[in-house]
Motif scaffolding. Sequence first.
Motif, PDB file in Angstrom:
ATOM      1  N   UNK A   1       0.850  -1.179   0.000  1.00  0.00           N
ATOM      2  CA  UNK A   1       0.000   0.000   0.000  1.00  0.00           C
ATOM      3  C   UNK A   1       0.888   1.230   0.000  1.00  0.00           C
ATOM      4  N   UNK A   2       0.742   2.069  -1.029  1.00  0.00           N
ATOM      5  CA  UNK A   2       1.562   3.281  -1.120  1.00  0.00           C
ATOM      6  C   UNK A   2       0.943   4.213  -2.152  1.00  0.00           C
ATOM      7  N   UNK A   3       0.707   5.438  -1.755  1.00  0.00           N
ATOM      8  CA  UNK A   3       0.145   6.414  -2.694  1.00  0.00           C
ATOM      9  C   UNK A   3       1.268   7.207  -3.355  1.00  0.00           C
ATOM     10  N   UNK A   4       1.001   7.711  -4.526  1.00  0.00           N
ATOM     11  CA  UNK A   4       1.998   8.456  -5.297  1.00  0.00           C
ATOM     12  C   UNK A   4       2.065   9.926  -4.894  1.00  0.00           C
ATOM     13  N   UNK A   5       0.935  10.465  -4.442  1.00  0.00           N
ATOM     14  CA  UNK A   5       0.869  11.863  -4.014  1.00  0.00           C
ATOM     15  C   UNK A   5       1.092  11.947  -2.512  1.00  0.00           C
ATOM     16  N   UNK A   6       1.856  12.938  -2.082  1.00  0.00           N
ATOM     17  CA  UNK A   6       2.131  13.110  -0.656  1.00  0.00           C
ATOM     18  C   UNK A   6       0.856  13.324   0.150  1.00  0.00           C
ATOM     19  N   UNK A   7      -0.116  13.986  -0.459  1.00  0.00           N
ATOM     20  CA  UNK A   7      -1.370  14.245   0.250  1.00  0.00           C
ATOM     21  C   UNK A   7      -2.382  13.118   0.098  1.00  0.00           C
ATOM     22  N   UNK A   8      -2.028  12.081  -0.634  1.00  0.00           N
ATOM     23  CA  UNK A   8      -2.893  10.922  -0.777  1.00  0.00           C
ATOM     24  C   UNK A   8      -4.099  11.130  -1.671  1.00  0.00           C
ATOM     25  N   UNK A   9      -4.059  12.138  -2.488  1.00  0.00           N
ATOM     26  CA  UNK A   9      -5.202  12.422  -3.355  1.00  0.00           C
ATOM     27  C   UNK A   9      -5.522  11.270  -4.289  1.00  0.00           C
ATOM     28  N   UNK A  10      -4.518  10.473  -4.624  1.00  0.00           N
ATOM     29  CA  UNK A  10      -4.707   9.372  -5.567  1.00  0.00           C
ATOM     30  C   UNK A  10      -5.224   8.088  -4.912  1.00  0.00           C
TER      31      UNK A  10
ATOM     32  N   UNK B   1     -10.275   2.921  11.050  1.00  0.00           N
ATOM     33  CA  UNK B   1      -9.046   2.135  11.063  1.00  0.00           C
ATOM     34  C   UNK B   1      -8.445   1.995   9.681  1.00  0.00           C
ATOM     35  N   UNK B   2      -9.251   1.882   8.655  1.00  0.00           N
ATOM     36  CA  UNK B   2      -8.738   1.650   7.305  1.00  0.00           C
ATOM     37  C   UNK B   2      -8.256   2.918   6.618  1.00  0.00           C
ATOM     38  N   UNK B   3      -8.350   4.074   7.285  1.00  0.00           N
ATOM     39  CA  UNK B   3      -7.785   5.302   6.717  1.00  0.00           C
ATOM     40  C   UNK B   3      -6.270   5.134   6.627  1.00  0.00           C
ATOM     41  N   UNK B   4      -5.743   5.297   5.441  1.00  0.00           N
ATOM     42  CA  UNK B   4      -4.314   5.079   5.238  1.00  0.00           C
ATOM     43  C   UNK B   4      -3.715   6.196   4.391  1.00  0.00           C
ATOM     44  N   UNK B   5      -2.708   6.837   4.911  1.00  0.00           N
ATOM     45  CA  UNK B   5      -1.933   7.804   4.149  1.00  0.00           C
ATOM     46  C   UNK B   5      -0.484   7.360   4.212  1.00  0.00           C
ATOM     47  N   UNK B   6      -0.069   6.642   3.179  1.00  0.00           N
ATOM     48  CA  UNK B   6       1.265   6.050   3.131  1.00  0.00           C
ATOM     49  C   UNK B   6       1.946   6.442   1.830  1.00  0.00           C
ATOM     50  N   UNK B   7       2.538   7.648   1.774  1.00  0.00           N
ATOM     51  CA  UNK B   7       3.276   8.040   0.566  1.00  0.00           C
ATOM     52  C   UNK B   7       4.360   7.018   0.236  1.00  0.00           C
ATOM     53  N   UNK B   8       4.613   6.817  -1.034  1.00  0.00           N
ATOM     54  CA  UNK B   8       5.469   5.718  -1.501  1.00  0.00           C
ATOM     55  C   UNK B   8       6.888   5.754  -0.957  1.00  0.00           C
ATOM     56  N   UNK B   9       7.390   6.953  -0.601  1.00  0.00           N
ATOM     57  CA  UNK B   9       8.757   7.049  -0.105  1.00  0.00           C
ATOM     58  C   UNK B   9       8.843   7.103   1.415  1.00  0.00           C
ATOM     59  N   UNK B  10       7.715   7.025   2.086  1.00  0.00           N
ATOM     60  CA  UNK B  10       7.728   7.089   3.548  1.00  0.00           C
ATOM     61  C   UNK B  10       8.244   5.780   4.130  1.00  0.00           C
TER      62      UNK B  10
END
Length: 221
Positions: A86-95, A105-114
């Motif tokens: 699980x990894x989003x491409x946008x830092x703000x998780x817009x994608x 619980x399922x809210x996830x903000x995981x930028x790809x480089x974090x």
Amino acid sequence: MGWKTNYRSFYYENAPEPDDFVFKKEETALLVIDIQNTYLQPPEDPAEQKRWAPFLKRMNSTVIPNTAKLMTHFRDNGMDVLFARIACLKENGKDRSLSQKKPGWNYLLLPKDSEESQIVPELLPQEDEIVVCKTTDSALTGTNLRLILHNMNIKNVIVVGIFTDQCISSSVRSLADESFNVIVVEDCCAAGSDELHEKELEILNMIYCHVLSSKELTSFL
């Protein structure tokens, strides 16, 4: 007792026992799903620490060691190992997909480089092993994994990772719908509770996949 009779649901309670597997190594791949740093961090709240302690124990004592052994077996025998995380491409998780934007619980903000989004150190990909990033439960729905597997002439997908009742279940169903032969390795998976883990394996078994232990699987490979 064994994989031929374990995890029988109501629908398959009286079904004939399946035949043994015959896998061609060049058509078989291991798919490791979502075993990432974020899920191995104990919660800060003491009550949540206690609630999640069985999951973390299973991950550290069973799932990660068994997955590491299985990865070694695949690599030593010339079979492909692939990863989904699980990894989003946008830092703000817009994608992200809607399911990962909803509160809870399922809210996830995981930028790809974090650091949180990275695969755990014990299971890191080697050399050119393929890693796909997803913002969906299914490893197929939000990626080009289906195309990759078809291009590699993979027909048998061995699935391990977390969570059994969420991303594993969604990925297995997607793979089955695409006519891949799917195996779920029960001692290389975990859910938030053992009850959820066991029940989801029962739901999936014999219709979307077959459920085997890592020892049972390696006897066929």
